[in-house]
Write a protein that holds these residues in place. Structure first.
Motif, PDB file in Angstrom:
ATOM      1  N   SER A   1       1.235  13.743 -16.491  1.00 39.45           N
ATOM      2  CA  SER A   1       2.690  13.800 -16.393  1.00 39.45           C
ATOM      3  C   SER A   1       3.264  12.979 -15.245  1.00 39.45           C
ATOM      4  N   TYR A   2       2.463  12.748 -14.207  1.00 45.02           N
ATOM      5  CA  TYR A   2       3.022  12.072 -13.024  1.00 45.02           C
ATOM      6  C   TYR A   2       2.266  10.815 -12.607  1.00 45.02           C
ATOM      7  N   GLY A   3       1.106  10.571 -13.212  1.00 43.18           N
ATOM      8  CA  GLY A   3       0.327   9.388 -12.830  1.00 43.18           C
ATOM      9  C   GLY A   3      -0.334   9.532 -11.470  1.00 43.18           C
ATOM     10  N   ILE A   4      -0.612  10.772 -11.068  1.00 45.20           N
ATOM     11  CA  ILE A   4      -1.273  11.009  -9.777  1.00 45.20           C
ATOM     12  C   ILE A   4      -2.750  11.346 -10.028  1.00 45.20           C
ATOM     13  N   THR A   5      -3.617  10.695  -9.256  1.00 51.33           N
ATOM     14  CA  THR A   5      -5.057  10.912  -9.418  1.00 51.33           C
ATOM     15  C   THR A   5      -5.549  11.961  -8.417  1.00 51.33           C
ATOM     16  N   ALA A   6      -6.360  12.875  -8.918  1.00 52.75           N
ATOM     17  CA  ALA A   6      -6.949  13.889  -8.027  1.00 52.75           C
ATOM     18  C   ALA A   6      -8.445  13.982  -8.277  1.00 52.75           C
ATOM     19  N   TYR A   7      -9.204  14.265  -7.224  1.00 51.89           N
ATOM     20  CA  TYR A   7     -10.621  14.575  -7.396  1.00 51.89           C
ATOM     21  C   TYR A   7     -10.887  15.914  -6.715  1.00 51.89           C
ATOM     22  N   LEU A   8     -11.931  16.597  -7.211  1.00 46.77           N
ATOM     23  CA  LEU A   8     -12.172  17.974  -6.787  1.00 46.77           C
ATOM     24  C   LEU A   8     -13.446  18.103  -5.957  1.00 46.77           C
TER      25      LEU A   8
ATOM     26  N   GLU B   1       0.830  -1.209   0.000  1.00 45.03           N
ATOM     27  CA  GLU B   1       0.000   0.000   0.000  1.00 45.03           C
ATOM     28  C   GLU B   1       0.864   1.258   0.000  1.00 45.03           C
ATOM     29  N   ALA B   2       2.172   1.072   0.108  1.00 45.56           N
ATOM     30  CA  ALA B   2       3.075   2.234   0.108  1.00 45.56           C
ATOM     31  C   ALA B   2       2.805   3.070  -1.139  1.00 45.56           C
ATOM     32  N   LEU B   3       2.854   4.392  -0.974  1.00 42.03           N
ATOM     33  CA  LEU B   3       2.558   5.272  -2.104  1.00 42.03           C
ATOM     34  C   LEU B   3       3.747   5.283  -3.052  1.00 42.03           C
ATOM     35  N   LYS B   4       3.511   4.791  -4.261  1.00 40.97           N
ATOM     36  CA  LYS B   4       4.605   4.634  -5.219  1.00 40.97           C
ATOM     37  C   LYS B   4       4.150   5.004  -6.609  1.00 40.97           C
ATOM     38  N   GLN B   5       5.149   5.225  -7.441  1.00 42.77           N
ATOM     39  CA  GLN B   5       4.880   5.484  -8.854  1.00 42.77           C
ATOM     40  C   GLN B   5       5.334   4.260  -9.658  1.00 42.77           C
ATOM     41  N   TYR B   6       4.505   3.881 -10.618  1.00 42.77           N
ATOM     42  CA  TYR B   6       4.813   2.735 -11.467  1.00 42.77           C
ATOM     43  C   TYR B   6       4.749   3.164 -12.928  1.00 42.77           C
ATOM     44  N   GLU B   7       5.357   2.333 -13.778  1.00 38.32           N
ATOM     45  CA  GLU B   7       5.184   2.536 -15.217  1.00 38.32           C
ATOM     46  C   GLU B   7       4.522   1.283 -15.767  1.00 38.32           C
ATOM     47  N   TYR B   8       3.605   1.481 -16.700  1.00 37.80           N
ATOM     48  CA  TYR B   8       2.929   0.335 -17.322  1.00 37.80           C
ATOM     49  C   TYR B   8       3.062   0.428 -18.834  1.00 37.80           C
ATOM     50  N   ARG B   9       3.043  -0.740 -19.470  1.00 39.33           N
ATOM     51  CA  ARG B   9       2.889  -0.789 -20.914  1.00 39.33           C
ATOM     52  C   ARG B   9       2.222  -2.107 -21.272  1.00 39.33           C
ATOM     53  N   VAL B  10       1.599  -2.146 -22.419  1.00 36.45           N
ATOM     54  CA  VAL B  10       0.929  -3.370 -22.878  1.00 36.45           C
ATOM     55  C   VAL B  10       1.531  -3.746 -24.223  1.00 36.45           C
ATOM     56  N   ASP B  11       2.131  -4.927 -24.294  1.00 40.27           N
ATOM     57  CA  ASP B  11       2.679  -5.430 -25.560  1.00 40.27           C
ATOM     58  C   ASP B  11       1.675  -6.388 -26.192  1.00 40.27           C
ATOM     59  N   VAL B  12       1.918  -6.734 -27.452  1.00 41.93           N
ATOM     60  CA  VAL B  12       0.944  -7.586 -28.158  1.00 41.93           C
ATOM     61  C   VAL B  12       1.586  -8.869 -28.669  1.00 41.93           C
ATOM     62  N   LYS B  13       0.762  -9.895 -28.772  1.00 44.22           N
ATOM     63  CA  LYS B  13       1.181 -11.140 -29.421  1.00 44.22           C
ATOM     64  C   LYS B  13       0.381 -11.182 -30.716  1.00 44.22           C
TER      65      LYS B  13
ATOM     66  N   ASN C   1       4.491   3.599 -22.900  1.00 43.69           N
ATOM     67  CA  ASN C   1       4.371   3.514 -21.440  1.00 43.69           C
ATOM     68  C   ASN C   1       3.756   4.743 -20.810  1.00 43.69           C
ATOM     69  N   ILE C   2       3.076   4.457 -19.700  1.00 45.89           N
ATOM     70  CA  ILE C   2       2.479   5.559 -18.937  1.00 45.89           C
ATOM     71  C   ILE C   2       2.911   5.446 -17.483  1.00 45.89           C
ATOM     72  N   ALA C   3       2.880   6.600 -16.814  1.00 48.00           N
ATOM     73  CA  ALA C   3       3.149   6.619 -15.379  1.00 48.00           C
ATOM     74  C   ALA C   3       1.815   6.490 -14.658  1.00 48.00           C
ATOM     75  N   ALA C   4       1.828   5.746 -13.563  1.00 54.66           N
ATOM     76  CA  ALA C   4       0.621   5.606 -12.744  1.00 54.66           C
ATOM     77  C   ALA C   4       1.061   5.465 -11.292  1.00 54.66           C
ATOM     78  N   SER C   5       0.158   5.776 -10.378  1.00 49.75           N
ATOM     79  CA  SER C   5       0.497   5.599  -8.966  1.00 49.75           C
ATOM     80  C   SER C   5      -0.771   5.333  -8.174  1.00 49.75           C
ATOM     81  N   ASN C   6      -0.585   4.939  -6.925  1.00 48.50           N
ATOM     82  CA  ASN C   6      -1.740   4.710  -6.049  1.00 48.50           C
ATOM     83  C   ASN C   6      -2.012   5.926  -5.153  1.00 48.50           C
ATOM     84  N   ILE C   7      -1.411   7.059  -5.501  1.00 53.07           N
ATOM     85  CA  ILE C   7      -1.618   8.287  -4.715  1.00 53.07           C
ATOM     86  C   ILE C   7      -2.964   8.920  -5.098  1.00 53.07           C
TER      87      ILE C   7
END
Ligand code: ZN
Length: 418
Positions: A205-212, A131-143, A157-163
């Motif tokens: 740019s950072y993969g951080i989610t915000a709600y208003l 659950e530690a707040l971290k940044q990850y990178e994801y990508r999806v390759d194809v077969k 690739n995109i940046a994503a996080s659980n923040i």
């Protein structure tokens, strides 16, 4: 005898000529082959082969997954979403992840294609190890299903996080309006523009989610709206942050009547500085302290670069003990730099929004970005540039405070780089 010698001589000469001609022709062919890189002995037939080969190569299309997006489902789950584009030529999608700073990609799992040609949204939920707040990178390759016609390319690739951040665009439409010198400005309108911009920059740019707390001019929480909310129930804005990792209330500041001898709405740029007011929970959080410092430093720098402030206008606080108490004198002082501060009242945090966030255990801060009592700030806001520069400064400060790698919008070979 003489004749036969002559005959033999002529025959020899003819033979030599034939051999030499044959060698010359062969050499010419060799030269042409070298020139034409593999031009064969039977030019007609083999040229057709080459044309066929070339046309096959031209048709062989690179298939890669672009336009990846993500949803932060919870602290332990990130959902990766993409379109089932190249159907039916892709038989399987390979979801890959790397934790920021690592060089190798880990394959998380596969998602089968349904083999139909229409667009369909596909997704994969990554259950995080921590659950530690971290940044990850994801990508999806194809077969690829038809390898003679299609070639698999690396996914974007995109940046994503659980923040998760809760943002409160201060006030509501038309509030704290200043209409002098033909530059219309309203704090309640500007804070919404700024928050919407910041939300986008954080995600992309950072993969951080915000709600208003509000995405329009009006704000409604717990059955209270606009003036009804802000007079008497303003802490609900802060309590809206429950479950998030940080609460940010976005504002622009104002000076007291005739501060430093200047008319209220004609304050000089020397007074311009960011003031970040932390709630009690934020004062105890190293991350919130780091965010406040990093945001303040970047806001001061961006305002200076825009020509609406003087340099060196931020004093950071290394620890909770260095956080000063907010005062009018500090807020309005021309000599005082911007800083982190706290303001306590009878019931804990003086400001209701900050008290609300503290009530639900969320570190929170009011970010007073600058002073709308300074005409140059209102001019920059009207031009649209201010919102972009301040949103960028806030986003970079937030990313730095959370210890994330600072991404920029610059892309290099499909990857976001420093
Ligand atoms: Zn305000």
């Amino acid at each position: 005898m003489k004749r036969s010698i002559i005959k033999a001589g002529v025959t020899f000469i003819i033979l030599v000529t034939i051999v030499l001609s044959a060698v010359a022709v062969h050499n010419r062919r060799e030269t042409r082959r070298a020139d034409q890189r593999g031009q064969p002995d039977d030019p007609e037939g083999d040229t057709k082969d080459i044309q066929r080969k070339e046309s096959v190569e031209e048709e062989k299309e690179i298939v890669r997954v672009e336009g990846l997006s993500f949803d932060r489902v919870s602290r332990r789950e990130i959902k990766i979403v993409w379109q089932d584009q190249k159907n039916p030529y892709v038989c399987e999608y390979l979801v890959k992840r790397r934790i920021d700073g690592e060089s190798s990609w880990e394959e998380l799992g596969t998602v089968a294609s349904d083999g139909r040609a229409e667009d369909r949204e596909l997704s994969y939920v990554d259950v995080l190890e921590t659950e530690a707040l971290k940044q990850y990178e994801y990508r999806v390759d194809v077969k690829i299903a038809e390898e003679d016609r299609y070639e698999a390319g690396e996914g974007e690739n995109i940046a994503a996080s659980n923040i998760l951040i809760c943002m409160d665009p201060g006030h509501y439409a038309g509030q704290n309006a200043v209409n002098v010198d033909g530059i219309p400005y309203a704090e309640g309108d500007f804070t919404l523009e700024l928050a919407l911009e910041l939300k986008t920059v954080l995600k992309e740019s950072y993969g951080i989610t915000a709600y208003l707390t509000r995405e329009s001019g009006s704000v409604s929480i717990g059955g209270y709206t606009d003036g009804g909310l802000d007079s008497g129930h303003i802490s609900l804005r802060g309590e809206y942050a429950e479950g998030s990792d940080l609460f940010l209330s976005l504002h622009t500041n104002a000076n007291l009547e005739d501060a430093n001898g200047y008319p209220t709405y004609a304050q000089p740029v020397e007074i311009m500085k960011p003031i970040v007011i932390l709630n009690t929970a934020a004062c105890e959080s190293d991350t919130a302290l780091a965010v406040g410092n990093a945001v303040g430093i970047r806001l001061a720098r961006s305002s200076y670069e825009l020509g609406i402030a003087m340099p060196d206008k931020f004093r950071s606080a290394a620890c909770a003990e260095e956080i000063i108490q907010w005062t009018d004198a500090w807020n309005d002082g021309v000599e005082e730099p911007g800083t982190l501060c706290r303001r306590l009242g009878e019931h804990g945090d003086y400001y209701g929004v900050l008290r609300g966030a503290a009530n639900v255990g969320v570190p929170g801060m009011i970010i007073e970005h600058g002073f709308h009592t300074v005409p140059k700030m209102r001019e920059a806001a009207a031009g649209g540039e201010l919102k972009e520069r301040w949103a960028r400064a806030d986003a970079e400060g937030i990313a730095e405070g959370f210890g994330l790698k600072i991404f920029s919008e610059r892309m290099e070979e499909g990857r976001v780089v420093l």
